[in-house]
Scaffold this active site. Sequence first.
Site: not given
Length: 435
Positions: A70, A72, A216, A242, A245, A251
């Site tokens: 973790y 954060e 984008d 992203t 691609k 991903r």
Amino acid sequence: MTTPPAQHAGPAAPHTRTAHPALSATDPELAALVGAEERLQAATLRLIPSENYVSGAVLEASGTVLQNKYSEGYPGRRYYEGQQNIDQVEQLAVDRAKALFGVEHANVQPYSGSPANLAVYLAFAEPGDTVMGMALPMGGHLTHGWGVSATGKWFRGVQYGVRQDTGLIDYDEVRELALKERPKVIFCGGTALPRTIDFAAFGEIARESGAVLVADVAHIAGLIAGGAHPSPVPHVDVVSTTTHKTLRGPRGAMLMSREQHAKAIDKAVFPGLQGGPHNQTTAAIAVALHEAAQPAFRDYAHAVVANAKALADALLERGFTLVSGGTDNHLILIDLTPQDVPGKVAAQALDRAGIVVNYNTVPYDTRKPFDPSGIRIGTPSLTSRGLGTEHMAAVADWIQRGVAAGRSGDEDGIAAIRAEVAELMAAYPAPGLPA
Ligand code: DSN
């Protein structure tokens, strides 16, 4: 037209791969599915323009013990201890993103493209504000203010499209709409745009109308990194992308910006929208960015575009109608109205023929989104396997025969294509897949 048989689920051969020994021992049922997917991805010609094959290095990074942590917060400012290595992993990804795209700030934590875009709204708009983007059926994205998306429900989405006669964006029309509606945020970019986006024109429009401009570039990030598409960076406030691609990473997603927006973006991603970042994905993004900085990646990016142009030409020669008349990038949108075959029927027939595409609306489509007139194809995956312009006539032939066979219900014809495709694919092993 006959009813197509059920879609195949991949070759039925038993799973024999041993590269996932722990998985095979613990959960043979799941391991068998992974094996079947590996064989499916190896044997088929994958033309979905938003997909690719990641390298073995990216795959390995995304399957590491970084999964267990973790973290954060951001490097040096975490809410959990034990970040000695994680901070360095994330900083490496951030530094590589900044260097590759020439940006002042990068956030590599968004879980994927839609959360990344939501973070942009959170950073720059209030619920009910007007936002502007390209309409989904024209080639935009759900998160650019389309009605069924939270971005169209929580904000007042106004939408631009492409001209019916050219299939191109009419920048005068976009300017007029922006000046009339005065949106807080303008999105440019989309998911089915075969042509170069004029980021400079959007930049002027955003400045005139007082909007924050977001590019984008999810589809074309790899082309930008490889110098095969102009960069939006000098013209926009924020770049959203992203990473899986054309960029050929895991991903995930990134938000990049000028320093002046860094705080707003970081706060919006965490704690605004997300909890702990997916560190294994961050690591794999770092690897993909390292790969994208190599000279070979420039060759790949230019080859993606050359292959798409060659494929578009070969399809035009065979009488297909392409939205905008061709392509400048990795993507081709075929309007099958003249062939009198619904996009879904064609896509399913091609899938049975070992050619994986998606059905897609075309601008001003008279059919419904779940049963539209077009199919969307692209060349990133086949380029990653090493196919070149010399193969594109064969690909166009298969598409022509597959669409015709789908229309007439010629399953023997479809089986013949599938065998030919598998033979070519066997000669071009895919990165990251078992030999
Ligand atoms: N699903 C992506 C695509 O296929 O283009 C967009 O989010």
